[in-house]
Scaffold this active site. Structure first.
Site: not given
Ligand code: NAP
Length: 303
Positions: A61, A105, A128
């Site tokens: 990312k 994460q 997200d």
């Protein structure tokens, strides 16, 4: 990009190439912001612990951000970080005006309640798209940060001009991050969408027969090569979300990546299919970058 399908000729849904086009578009917008003396978007990733897969995803990312001019920072926290400490970090980022969006994460260490952390993120910075506010908006078809993997699948179907209206879409797997949201999106009154959707999970009976009735089969169950050719209708569109690292004697590293679909045999039957790697994975990262750009534009009052 309209691709005409000749019967029995399979088209590879090239996520790498499609994600590259998407990233080029994002990079262009970022350059324009910088040219106009507007600060580049800023994404933060919080990584708790030292799970190797999570480290790989976060590095990918970060690299992707760099490739399009998005500023990225990684907050690396030790695995013994407490839930309260993580909540404080989230609170800090919620209030940091320099940060447009951030992700935590997953998975988190077992002693931390993931849902509590997700719900503590400011929905306006939840790039997200996992916060219940964004999930709710997505389900209602209201503009929101869409979860990156389902959004990437939709983008892939759109860019390959695949007809979804009136088709039977079968989704295998009902996770909050892939299966459930993509099943909702495919059934929504839009294009891609307007499909008749069946959502399957571990308690589904006759899963093989249901899968074999799909015009569009989306597989996110986390079982290596679960879907075999007998589970696929001739000329079906097959989207493989699964990623598994398995030992291989044929590669230098001693490992290779495979999906939830037995590619060699299913690709002979499908009309379109995503490869693993190079299918849904790159589209997921592009979706995250798109959400970060969207957050930055909102913050800077750009349409
Ligand atoms: P997950 O949380 O691993 O959940 C798996 C789902 O599949 C569950 O709904 C489970 O049913 C169902 N399932 C498991 N075994 C089954 C079986 N034998 N028959 C029918 N259903 C079954 O799912 P996920 O997080 O969406 O991950 C799925 C895969 O996609 C993994 O390989 C993951 O690494 C990969 N992934 C890839 C990307 C990408 O960017 N390419 C992104 C996310 C995930 P129950 O609900 O009944 O338990």
């Amino acid at each position: 990009m309209r691709l005409k399908l000749i019967h029995n000729i399979m088209v590879l849904l090239d996520g790498k190439k499609t994600a590259k086009s998407l990233k080029d578009e994002i990079a262009k917008d970022v350059v324009q912001m910088i040219d106009n003396e507007i600060e580049a978007p800023h994404l933060v990733a919080i990584l708790v612990g030292d799970d190797p897969a999570s480290q790989t995803y976060v590095s990918a990312k970060e690299k992707a951000c760099q490739s399009v001019g998005i500023t990225s920072s990684i907050y690396r926290l030790p695995s013994k970080t407490t839930e309260e400490e993580l909540l404080q970090t989230v609170d800090f980022l919620n209030n940091d005006k320099e940060v447009d969006g951030f992700i935590v994460q997953l998975p988190l260490p077992k002693h931390i309640n993931e849902q509590r952390i997700i719900e503590s993120i400011d929905p306006a910075k939840d790039v997200d798209g996992f916060h219940p506010v964004n999930v709710g908006k997505m389900a209602l078809g209201i503009d929101a940060y869409l979860p990156a993997t389902p959004a990437g699948i939709i983008e892939l179907l759109k860019r390959y001009d695949i007809e979804t209206e009136g088709k039977h879409c079968v989704v295998l797997g009902r996770s909050n991050i892939v299966g459930s949201p993509i099943s909702i999106m495919m059934g929504q009154k839009k294009n891609p969408g307007n499909s008749t959707v069946t959502l399957c999970h571990s308690k589904t009976k006759n899963i093989k027969q249901i899968a074999a009735s799909a015009d569009i089969l989306i597989v996110a169950i986390g079982k290596p090569e679960f879907v075999t050719a007998d589970m696929v209708k001739p000329d079906a569109v097959v989207i493989d979300v699964g990623i598994h690292r398995v030992p291989s004697k044929k590669t230098k590293s001693g490992f290779k990546l495979i999906g939830d679909v037995k590619f060699d045999e299913v690709s002979k039957k499908a009309s379109y299919i995503t490869p693993v790697p190079g299918g849904v994975g790159p589209m997921t990262i592009a979706g995250l970058l798109a959400n970060t750009l969207k957050a930055a534009k909102i913050n800077r009052g750009i349409n």
